[in-house]
Design a protein around this motif. Structure first.
Motif, PDB file in Angstrom:
ATOM      1  N   HIS A   8      -6.826  -3.669  -1.820  1.00 50.39           N
ATOM      2  CA  HIS A   8      -6.983  -5.114  -1.606  1.00 50.39           C
ATOM      3  C   HIS A   8      -6.943  -5.438  -0.127  1.00 50.39           C
ATOM      4  CE1 HIS A   8      -2.359  -5.459  -1.659  1.00 50.39           C
ATOM      5  NE2 HIS A   8      -2.687  -6.094  -0.553  1.00 50.39           N
TER       6      HIS A   8
ATOM      7  N   HIS B 277      -4.235  -7.758  -7.306  1.00 50.00           N
ATOM      8  CA  HIS B 277      -5.138  -8.603  -6.516  1.00 50.00           C
ATOM      9  C   HIS B 277      -6.060  -7.712  -5.705  1.00 50.00           C
ATOM     10  CE1 HIS B 277      -1.492  -8.110  -3.974  1.00 50.00           C
ATOM     11  NE2 HIS B 277      -2.251  -8.272  -2.915  1.00 50.00           N
TER      12      HIS B 277
ATOM     13  N   HIS C 229      -5.050  -7.187   6.593  1.00 47.59           N
ATOM     14  CA  HIS C 229      -4.733  -5.822   6.178  1.00 47.59           C
ATOM     15  C   HIS C 229      -5.577  -5.362   5.005  1.00 47.59           C
ATOM     16  CE1 HIS C 229      -1.800  -7.877   3.372  1.00 47.59           C
ATOM     17  NE2 HIS C 229      -2.171  -6.911   2.563  1.00 47.59           N
TER      18      HIS C 229
ATOM     19  N   HIS D 180       6.953  -5.755  -3.348  1.00 49.52           N
ATOM     20  CA  HIS D 180       6.404  -7.096  -3.532  1.00 49.52           C
ATOM     21  C   HIS D 180       6.805  -7.684  -4.877  1.00 49.52           C
ATOM     22  CE1 HIS D 180       4.016  -7.476   0.037  1.00 49.52           C
ATOM     23  NE2 HIS D 180       3.264  -6.424  -0.221  1.00 49.52           N
TER      24      HIS D 180
ATOM     25  N   TYR E 272       3.656  -1.725   5.996  1.00 48.97           N
ATOM     26  CA  TYR E 272       2.458  -2.116   6.744  1.00 48.97           C
ATOM     27  C   TYR E 272       2.539  -1.546   8.150  1.00 48.97           C
ATOM     28  CZ  TYR E 272       2.109  -6.058   3.335  1.00 48.97           C
ATOM     29  OH  TYR E 272       2.035  -6.849   2.220  1.00 48.97           O
TER      30      TYR E 272
ATOM     31  N   GLU F 190      -1.782  -1.375   4.738  1.00 52.46           N
ATOM     32  CA  GLU F 190      -0.612  -1.412   3.868  1.00 52.46           C
ATOM     33  C   GLU F 190      -0.723  -0.219   2.934  1.00 52.46           C
ATOM     34  OE1 GLU F 190      -0.504  -4.843   1.226  1.00 52.46           O
ATOM     35  OE2 GLU F 190       1.533  -4.399   0.550  1.00 52.46           O
TER      36      GLU F 190
HETATM   37 FE    FE Z   1      -1.122  -6.752   0.660  1.00 53.62          FE
END
Ligand code: FE
Ligand code: MBD
Length: 299
Positions: A149, A197, A212, A244, A253, A263
């Motif tokens: 992502h 995502h 990122h 997360h 990251y 990331e």
């Molecule tokens: Fe991310």
């Protein structure tokens, strides 16, 4: 109605191919492919010809993103759908499609001005096993979930939401983050397959088109090797290891050689049927190196 099925590939504009080879392959584990074209090199993550093209033109930013559709029928449908909405779509020549190693290609811009491509029929070199640039315990999680992502620059979040909904992505704001200045950041996350995502935006103004790219390992120990290697090389870490709230991935990251973030992650959960929102991450993700557009209070 046809929608995109995955974030399939990225083109990156870079100034230092050697530094990128060392980072993407030595740290990340990707396979470097140089076909002698002079102005570019490819990064492989699976059996596709490539997932990333590095264009050595000095831009040090995102060059384009490629969204896959299933086949020619879906390709025509989505081009028609975009055209009806008065979005300018250029059907690329056969030569331009060959350059991307795909059968069909259309080029457009998202509302943030990010060069966007719709394609079908990527070249898959399944006769050639993926050969990681450093020893790997497992593999990159790609397949139906695509490359990973990214967070993109969008000046008008509502316009970006409408555009990506048109492409067939779904999502919502997933965090309310209290900023030190009293404002609340409300980043928006969207998906088009099992990956929780594929694109996100709405974290405020950005210098570059991309903040990122997130890549996911199948094995925790590969995330550990990447982390050791980043620390060993004293590469800037913008967000320390943490988990997360939305995709529950364990990630960190770090800066890539173009000065934006990769990331690296492991263990993301799949996209669910209903939206949720969160006020903070589960643990970690402490802020470290500043100035990469990730100076936000996630932890
Ligand atoms: Fe991310
Ligand atoms: C992510 O992958 C991310 O980059 C941020 C900022 C928040 C949740 C998940």
């Amino acid at each position: 109605m046809a929608g995109v099925t995955e974030l399939g590939y990225l083109g990156l504009s870079v100034s230092d191919l050697d530094a990128w080879q060392s980072f993407a392959c030595g740290v990340g584990g990707m396979e470097y492919v140089d076909e002698g074209e002079g102005d570019r090199a490819y990064l492989r993550m699976d059996k596709w010809h490539h997932r990333i093209t590095l264009h050595a033109d000095g831009g040090d930013d995102l060059a384009y993103l490629g969204w896959r559709v299933a086949g020619p029928v879906e390709f025509d449908e989505i081009v028609e759908k975009l055209t009806v909405q008065n979005i300018e779509v250029e059907i690329a020549s056969d030569e331009a499609a060959r350059e991307r190693r795909v059968l069909g290609l259309a080029k457009l811009k998202d509302p943030g001005g990010n060069p966007t491509e719709i394609f079908f029929g990527p070249q898959v070199d399944n006769y050639r096993p993926f050969h990681p640039g450093r020893p790997m315990f497992g593999r990159f999680v790609t397949g139906a979930e695509g490359i990973g992502h990214c967070i993109l620059r969008q000046d008008d979040v509502a316009a970006a939401v409408r555009f990506y909904q048109l492409l067939g992505l779904r999502g919502s704001v997933e965090y309310h983050l209290a900023l030190p200045n009293g404002e609340v950041a409300a980043p928006y996350f969207m998906h088009c397959n099992d990956r929780q995502h594929s694109v996100a935006f709405g974290l405020g103004p950005m210098d570059k088109r991309i903040n990122h790219l997130m890549l996911e390992y199948s094995e925790l120990d590969d995330l550990g090797l990447a982390h050791d290697s980043v620390r060993e090389r004293e590469i800037d870490v913008a967000l320390q290891l943490g988990k997360h709230a939305n995709d529950e991935a364990l990630t960190f990251y770090c800066a890539n050689p173009s000065g934006w973030l990769w990331e690296f992650g492991w263990g993301a959960k799949k996209a669910g049927p209903q939206q949720e929102h969160y006020l903070r991450d589960l643990f970690g993700h402490g802020n470290e190196a500043e100035g990469y557009g990730m100076d936000i209070p996630l932890g």
